[in-house]
Design an enzyme around this catalytic site. Structure first.
Site, short mmCIF file in Angstrom:
data_model
loop_
_atom_site.label_atom_id
_atom_site.label_comp_id
_atom_site.label_asym_id
_atom_site.label_seq_id
_atom_site.Cartn_x
_atom_site.Cartn_y
_atom_site.Cartn_z
N MET A 277 -10.87 -6.01 6.30
CA MET A 277 -10.06 -4.96 6.95
C MET A 277 -9.67 -5.44 8.35
O MET A 277 -10.53 -5.85 9.14
CB MET A 277 -10.85 -3.65 7.06
CG MET A 277 -11.06 -2.93 5.74
SD MET A 277 -9.55 -2.56 4.83
CE MET A 277 -8.67 -1.48 5.96
N SER B 68 0.85 -1.19 0.00
CA SER B 68 0.00 0.00 0.00
C SER B 68 0.88 1.24 0.00
O SER B 68 1.72 1.41 0.88
CB SER B 68 -0.90 0.01 1.23
OG SER B 68 -1.37 1.33 1.46
N HIS C 81 -8.41 0.34 -3.77
CA HIS C 81 -9.29 0.16 -2.59
C HIS C 81 -10.04 1.48 -2.37
O HIS C 81 -9.48 2.43 -1.84
CB HIS C 81 -8.39 -0.20 -1.40
CG HIS C 81 -9.10 -0.27 -0.08
ND1 HIS C 81 -8.42 -0.36 1.13
CD2 HIS C 81 -10.43 -0.29 0.25
CE1 HIS C 81 -9.29 -0.42 2.12
NE2 HIS C 81 -10.50 -0.38 1.62
N ASP D 48 -5.97 -6.32 5.07
CA ASP D 48 -5.37 -4.98 4.96
C ASP D 48 -5.40 -4.30 6.31
O ASP D 48 -6.46 -4.09 6.88
CB ASP D 48 -6.19 -4.20 3.92
CG ASP D 48 -5.69 -2.79 3.67
OD1 ASP D 48 -4.60 -2.43 4.17
OD2 ASP D 48 -6.40 -2.04 2.98
N HIS E 41 -1.24 -1.66 -4.13
CA HIS E 41 -2.51 -1.31 -3.46
C HIS E 41 -2.64 0.22 -3.34
O HIS E 41 -1.79 0.88 -2.75
CB HIS E 41 -2.51 -1.96 -2.07
CG HIS E 41 -3.79 -1.83 -1.32
ND1 HIS E 41 -4.87 -2.67 -1.52
CD2 HIS E 41 -4.17 -0.97 -0.34
CE1 HIS E 41 -5.85 -2.33 -0.69
NE2 HIS E 41 -5.45 -1.30 0.04
N MET F 67 -12.33 3.88 -0.57
CA MET F 67 -12.95 4.18 0.72
C MET F 67 -13.72 5.48 0.53
O MET F 67 -13.34 6.53 1.06
CB MET F 67 -11.87 4.30 1.81
CG MET F 67 -11.35 2.95 2.24
SD MET F 67 -9.80 3.06 3.14
CE MET F 67 -8.67 3.03 1.76
N ASP G 30 -5.00 3.30 -2.05
CA ASP G 30 -6.10 3.65 -1.14
C ASP G 30 -6.71 4.99 -1.50
O ASP G 30 -6.07 6.03 -1.33
CB ASP G 30 -5.56 3.70 0.30
CG ASP G 30 -5.17 2.33 0.81
OD1 ASP G 30 -6.05 1.46 0.90
OD2 ASP G 30 -3.97 2.13 1.10
N MET H 246 -9.42 7.75 -0.61
CA MET H 246 -10.24 8.17 0.54
C MET H 246 -10.85 9.54 0.27
O MET H 246 -10.16 10.43 -0.24
CB MET H 246 -9.36 8.27 1.78
CG MET H 246 -8.60 7.01 2.08
SD MET H 246 -7.62 7.25 3.57
CE MET H 246 -6.87 5.62 3.69
C1 DX5 Z 1 -6.03 1.80 5.65
C2 DX5 Z 1 -5.60 1.37 4.28
C3 DX5 Z 1 -4.41 0.50 4.27
C4 DX5 Z 1 -3.16 1.06 4.86
C5 DX5 Z 1 -2.40 -0.11 5.44
O1 DX5 Z 1 -7.32 2.30 5.59
O2 DX5 Z 1 -6.64 0.68 3.65
O3 DX5 Z 1 -4.17 -0.03 2.95
O4 DX5 Z 1 -2.33 1.74 3.96
O5 DX5 Z 1 -1.31 0.36 6.11
P1 DX5 Z 1 -0.50 -0.51 7.17
O6 DX5 Z 1 -0.01 -1.74 6.46
O7 DX5 Z 1 0.59 0.40 7.59
O8 DX5 Z 1 -1.46 -0.83 8.29
ZN ZN Z 2 -6.24 -0.36 1.75
#
Ligand code: DX5
Ligand code: ZN
Length: 214
Positions: A135, A7, A65, A173, A32, A67, A34, A36
């Protein structure tokens, strides 16, 4: 062999370009990303233009991903840059229709559940999924502590996928590191997401190899 999807959320975006060939050479399977929106989760990250810039510099499949609130509004845009596209069960879109739309765009569909959502709630949607994402932290931020309760959901989803005769990737994740990755693999995870663990590693190639050998 377990797949790894680093990620980039907490990466330095200006040096990410130099990391991409290292990932490719060390056997990373996908990247990956993210997304948001500050509404579904209390954080804002990046959108399609940043993903397009990354895409221009790597051949790795992109695992997006979402969100974001009511993700069905943006499936077309993200499907145009993603190889795997996932959204949250809790985000207020029609789940079946949204999964079907992702697949209709030629992209692999992933349904994601937050820590408080039970595995059973999504059993009926599994035939429409190529991957489910469990998650193991509350979504929104990297660097949080792994929630061990998530392993039970992985076990249940893995068993249910077998029962339904499905070829389903199970992704986890949040808080994945040298201690938690083996637990996840043992529970049935087939794709590990790792942010801080990979990006804070002294030797990225060695860390990737270690994870892939689990
Ligand atoms: C959190 C994200 C993750 C995040 C994971 O909402 O979906 O993908 O980057 O980070 P680590 O591996 O540091 O927990
Ligand atoms: Zn993620």
């Amino acid at each position: 062999m377990v797949k790894l999807s680093p990620s980039v959320l907490t990466a330095d975006f200006l040096t990410l370009r130099d990391m991409l060939p290292k990932f490719e050479q060390s056997g990373v399977d996908m990247l990956h990303l993210d997304v948001m929106d500050g509404i579904f989760v209390p954080n804002i990250s990046f959108g399609v233009p940043v993903i397009m810039s990354i895409k221009a510099h790597t051949n790795l499949p992109l695992d997006v991903h979402l969100m974001i609130d009511r993700p069905h509004r943006y499936i077309k845009e993200f499907a145009s840059v993603a190889d795997w596209l996932g959204f949250h069960y809790e985000a207020g879109s029609n789940v079946a229709e949204t999964l079907k739309e992702i697949r209709a765009n030629g992209v692999k569909a992933c349904l994601t559940i937050k820590p408080k959502t039970s595995a059973e709630e999504i059993y009926e949607y599994l035939p429409l999924c190529d991957m489910v994402l469990v998650m193991s932290v509350e979504p929104g931020f990297g660097g949080q502590k792994f929630m061990p309760e998530s392993l039970d959901k992985v076990r249940k989803l893995s068993a249910e996928a077998k029962r339904q005769g499905l070829n389903l990737e199970i992704q986890i994740d949040g808080g994945i590191n040298a201690e938690t990755a083996p637990l996840a693999v043992e529970a049935g995870v087939t794709v590990l997401v790792a942010g801080n663990y990979i990006f804070s590693a002294e030797n990225v190639e060695e860390t990737v190899k270690h994870i892939k050998s689990l």
